[in-house]
Design a protein around this motif. Sequence first.
Motif, PDB file in Angstrom:
ATOM      1  N   SER A 190       0.822  -1.213   0.000  1.00 62.21           N
ATOM      2  CA  SER A 190       0.000   0.000   0.000  1.00 62.21           C
ATOM      3  C   SER A 190       0.853   1.259   0.000  1.00 62.21           C
ATOM      4  CB  SER A 190      -0.943  -0.016   1.203  1.00 62.21           C
ATOM      5  OG  SER A 190      -0.215  -0.214   2.390  1.00 62.21           O
ATOM      6  N   GLN A 191       2.054   1.167  -0.536  1.00 65.62           N
ATOM      7  CA  GLN A 191       2.991   2.285  -0.499  1.00 65.62           C
ATOM      8  C   GLN A 191       2.707   3.364  -1.539  1.00 65.62           C
ATOM      9  OE1 GLN A 191       6.707   0.298  -0.976  1.00 65.62           O
ATOM     10  NE2 GLN A 191       6.842  -0.288   1.174  1.00 65.62           N
ATOM     11  N   LYS A 192       2.126   2.986  -2.693  1.00 62.03           N
ATOM     12  CA  LYS A 192       2.038   3.929  -3.797  1.00 62.03           C
ATOM     13  C   LYS A 192       0.839   4.877  -3.720  1.00 62.03           C
ATOM     14  CE  LYS A 192       3.094   4.111  -8.619  1.00 62.03           C
ATOM     15  NZ  LYS A 192       3.630   3.442  -9.748  1.00 62.03           N
ATOM     16  N   TYR A 193      -0.318   4.385  -3.276  1.00 61.49           N
ATOM     17  CA  TYR A 193      -1.532   5.200  -3.269  1.00 61.49           C
ATOM     18  C   TYR A 193      -2.172   5.187  -1.885  1.00 61.49           C
ATOM     19  CZ  TYR A 193      -0.978   4.721  -8.293  1.00 61.49           C
ATOM     20  OH  TYR A 193      -0.479   4.742  -9.552  1.00 61.49           O
ATOM     21  N   ASP A 194      -3.005   6.202  -1.612  1.00 60.37           N
ATOM     22  CA  ASP A 194      -3.653   6.328  -0.303  1.00 60.37           C
ATOM     23  C   ASP A 194      -4.732   5.281  -0.071  1.00 60.37           C
ATOM     24  OD1 ASP A 194      -2.094   8.494   0.382  1.00 60.37           O
ATOM     25  OD2 ASP A 194      -3.553   9.965  -0.340  1.00 60.37           O
ATOM     26  N   ARG A 195      -5.617   5.105  -1.039  1.00 63.51           N
ATOM     27  CA  ARG A 195      -6.778   4.235  -0.833  1.00 63.51           C
ATOM     28  C   ARG A 195      -6.725   2.937  -1.633  1.00 63.51           C
ATOM     29  NH1 ARG A 195     -10.420   9.466  -1.292  1.00 63.51           N
ATOM     30  NH2 ARG A 195      -9.009   9.667  -3.019  1.00 63.51           N
ATOM     31  N   VAL A 196      -5.663   2.734  -2.383  1.00 62.48           N
ATOM     32  CA  VAL A 196      -5.535   1.532  -3.210  1.00 62.48           C
ATOM     33  C   VAL A 196      -4.298   0.759  -2.792  1.00 62.48           C
ATOM     34  CG1 VAL A 196      -5.206   0.669  -5.561  1.00 62.48           C
ATOM     35  CG2 VAL A 196      -6.720   2.607  -5.163  1.00 62.48           C
ATOM     36  N   SER A 197      -4.479  -0.545  -2.620  1.00 56.55           N
ATOM     37  CA  SER A 197      -3.360  -1.434  -2.300  1.00 56.55           C
ATOM     38  C   SER A 197      -3.301  -2.530  -3.349  1.00 56.55           C
ATOM     39  CB  SER A 197      -3.538  -2.066  -0.921  1.00 56.55           C
ATOM     40  OG  SER A 197      -3.514  -1.088   0.075  1.00 56.55           O
ATOM     41  N   CYS A 220      -8.314  -5.273   3.737  1.00 59.28           N
ATOM     42  CA  CYS A 220      -7.766  -6.630   3.683  1.00 59.28           C
ATOM     43  C   CYS A 220      -6.563  -6.737   4.619  1.00 59.28           C
ATOM     44  CB  CYS A 220      -7.305  -6.960   2.267  1.00 59.28           C
ATOM     45  SG  CYS A 220      -8.617  -6.969   1.055  1.00 59.28           S
ATOM     46  N   ALA A 221      -6.267  -7.976   5.020  1.00 56.00           N
ATOM     47  CA  ALA A 221      -5.109  -8.238   5.865  1.00 56.00           C
ATOM     48  C   ALA A 221      -4.428  -9.515   5.395  1.00 56.00           C
ATOM     49  CB  ALA A 221      -5.531  -8.376   7.325  1.00 56.00           C
ATOM     50  N   VAL A 222      -3.109  -9.563   5.547  1.00 50.05           N
ATOM     51  CA  VAL A 222      -2.337 -10.746   5.178  1.00 50.05           C
ATOM     52  C   VAL A 222      -2.847 -11.935   5.992  1.00 50.05           C
ATOM     53  CG1 VAL A 222      -0.046 -11.798   5.219  1.00 50.05           C
ATOM     54  CG2 VAL A 222      -0.309  -9.422   4.504  1.00 50.05           C
ATOM     55  N   GLY A 223      -3.027 -13.065   5.325  1.00 47.94           N
ATOM     56  CA  GLY A 223      -3.508 -14.273   5.970  1.00 47.94           C
ATOM     57  C   GLY A 223      -5.009 -14.490   5.854  1.00 47.94           C
ATOM     58  N   GLU A 224      -5.752 -13.438   5.455  1.00 45.93           N
ATOM     59  CA  GLU A 224      -7.201 -13.590   5.280  1.00 45.93           C
ATOM     60  C   GLU A 224      -7.506 -14.465   4.076  1.00 45.93           C
ATOM     61  OE1 GLU A 224      -9.631  -9.784   6.969  1.00 45.93           O
ATOM     62  OE2 GLU A 224      -8.737  -9.560   4.979  1.00 45.93           O
TER      63      GLU A 224
END
Length: 146
Positions: A18-25, A49-53
């Motif tokens: 999520s480094q490049k944009y504010d609301r987009v990952s 979202c979260a890693v592992g979901e």
Amino acid sequence: MSDSQLFEDTFTITSINSQKYDRVSRISCTSTDNLTTFTLDINTELYPCAVGESLSMALASTLSLDGKDEDNAASRGWRDVGMGEHTLANEYDYVCHGKVYRFEEGSTSGNMSVFVSFGGLLLYMDGPYNKLVPLRIDYVYLLLKK
């Protein structure tokens, strides 16, 4: 899987960038059988979202439950459904409409890669040819649920 659904599988989120944009990952996911992977740009303000979901992902040619083409969807808009009308979108949490625009040979033998654009949010899928063969250069709906 109904006639309108071109692809359906369950995935686990392996990484989120999520480094490049504010609301987009950009999320990366691997299927439960480890045969298919995808990378998707997603609006995390609307769908965190979260890693592992675990995610259930489907690609469909129409949102109609009976699989009929949406002849008048262009004139009335894909979100304009009648009162009480139930569509495939009712069963999912996040829905996008976009276009499959490119295919390539996959990362390994017997695999293929598919590229889809949802108005600038991109999807890259890599998986076995027999799982992705129903896809063609055409408009599709992306449907996600946890």
